[in-house]
Design a protein around this motif. Structure first.
Motif, PDB file in Angstrom:
ATOM      1  N   TRP A   5       0.705  -1.043   0.223  1.00 52.54           N
ATOM      2  CA  TRP A   5       0.102  -0.092  -0.062  1.00 52.54           C
ATOM      3  C   TRP A   5       1.119   1.131   0.109  1.00 52.54           C
ATOM      4  O   TRP A   5       1.938   1.401   0.721  1.00 52.54           O
ATOM      5  N   ALA A   7       1.328   5.337  -0.247  1.00 54.08           N
ATOM      6  CA  ALA A   7       0.584   6.571  -0.313  1.00 54.08           C
ATOM      7  C   ALA A   7       1.526   7.629  -0.325  1.00 54.08           C
ATOM      8  O   ALA A   7       2.515   7.591   0.223  1.00 54.08           O
ATOM      9  N   ILE A  28      -5.266  -0.234   9.393  1.00 54.89           N
ATOM     10  CA  ILE A  28      -4.404  -0.716   8.678  1.00 54.89           C
ATOM     11  C   ILE A  28      -3.698  -2.210   9.554  1.00 54.89           C
ATOM     12  O   ILE A  28      -3.824  -3.205   8.794  1.00 54.89           O
ATOM     13  N   GLY A  33      -1.970  -5.139   7.898  1.00 57.62           N
ATOM     14  CA  GLY A  33      -0.956  -4.390   7.344  1.00 57.62           C
ATOM     15  C   GLY A  33       0.266  -3.954   8.415  1.00 57.62           C
ATOM     16  O   GLY A  33      -0.465  -3.973   9.517  1.00 57.62           O
ATOM     17  N   ALA A  64      -5.585  -5.395   1.319  1.00 58.52           N
ATOM     18  CA  ALA A  64      -5.357  -4.100   1.409  1.00 58.52           C
ATOM     19  C   ALA A  64      -6.532  -3.230   0.904  1.00 58.52           C
ATOM     20  O   ALA A  64      -6.914  -2.414   1.240  1.00 58.52           O
ATOM     21  N   VAL A  65      -7.022  -3.773   0.044  1.00 59.10           N
ATOM     22  CA  VAL A  65      -8.229  -3.084  -0.794  1.00 59.10           C
ATOM     23  C   VAL A  65      -9.504  -3.454   0.336  1.00 59.10           C
ATOM     24  O   VAL A  65     -10.251  -2.501   0.504  1.00 59.10           O
ATOM     25  N   CYS A  67      -9.238  -3.237   3.396  1.00 59.76           N
ATOM     26  CA  CYS A  67      -8.748  -2.368   4.581  1.00 59.76           C
ATOM     27  C   CYS A  67      -9.215  -1.115   3.917  1.00 59.76           C
ATOM     28  O   CYS A  67     -10.043  -0.332   4.960  1.00 59.76           O
ATOM     29  N   TYR A  68      -9.071  -0.854   3.031  1.00 57.08           N
ATOM     30  CA  TYR A  68      -9.209   0.805   2.380  1.00 57.08           C
ATOM     31  C   TYR A  68     -10.975   1.099   2.451  1.00 57.08           C
ATOM     32  O   TYR A  68     -11.330   1.829   2.801  1.00 57.08           O
ATOM     33  N   TYR A  73     -11.295   2.248   8.409  1.00 56.12           N
ATOM     34  CA  TYR A  73     -10.534   3.047   7.522  1.00 56.12           C
ATOM     35  C   TYR A  73     -11.299   4.270   6.720  1.00 56.12           C
ATOM     36  O   TYR A  73     -10.618   5.346   6.935  1.00 56.12           O
ATOM     37  N   LEU A  88      -2.918   7.110  -3.786  1.00 54.79           N
ATOM     38  CA  LEU A  88      -2.804   5.741  -2.990  1.00 54.79           C
ATOM     39  C   LEU A  88      -2.767   4.726  -3.876  1.00 54.79           C
ATOM     40  O   LEU A  88      -3.771   4.808  -4.878  1.00 54.79           O
ATOM     41  N   VAL A  90      -2.436   0.225  -4.473  1.00 54.59           N
ATOM     42  CA  VAL A  90      -1.878  -1.019  -3.910  1.00 54.59           C
ATOM     43  C   VAL A  90      -1.342  -1.918  -4.785  1.00 54.59           C
ATOM     44  O   VAL A  90      -1.912  -1.987  -6.001  1.00 54.59           O
TER      45      VAL A  90
END
Length: 95
Positions: A5, A7, A28, A33, A64-65, A67-68, A73, A88, A90
């Motif tokens: 991830w 950013a 995260i 993460g 990760a996706v 989490c977003y 989040y 951002l 991934v």
């Protein structure tokens, strides 16, 4: 396969962005993460320079996706909107 991830951030309101950072870290971590770079030294070689660069490693691109899009989040992200300019991405690793 793990994913990164990444950013790139310019903070425009430090107080509001601080609240984002306070909430984003636990969100995260909750999704597996782990920060591997956060606001460390960097050299901009191409593209638009952003003074804050963050890299977190997740167990998978899907984690990760997820989490977003998670409520935790998104609650954190509410504080970053209007308090920063960000990109951002991934990306799946080859490891």
């Amino acid at each position: 396969m793990p994913a990164l991830w990444i950013a790139h951030v310019t903070v425009t309101d430090a107080e509001a962005y601080g609240k984002y950072a306070e909430l984003a870290g636990p969100a995260i971590a909750k999704h597996g993460g782990e920060f591997i770079a956060r606001a460390a030294r960097y050299v901009q070689l191409e593209g638009k320079e952003r003074p804050r660069n963050v890299v977190a490693k997740f167990p998978s691109l899907e984690a990760a996706v997820e989490c977003y899009h998670s409520p935790d989040y998104q609650k954190a992200l509410d504080h970053a909107r209007g308090a920063s300019e960000r990109e951002l991405i991934v990306v799946e690793t080859t490891e």
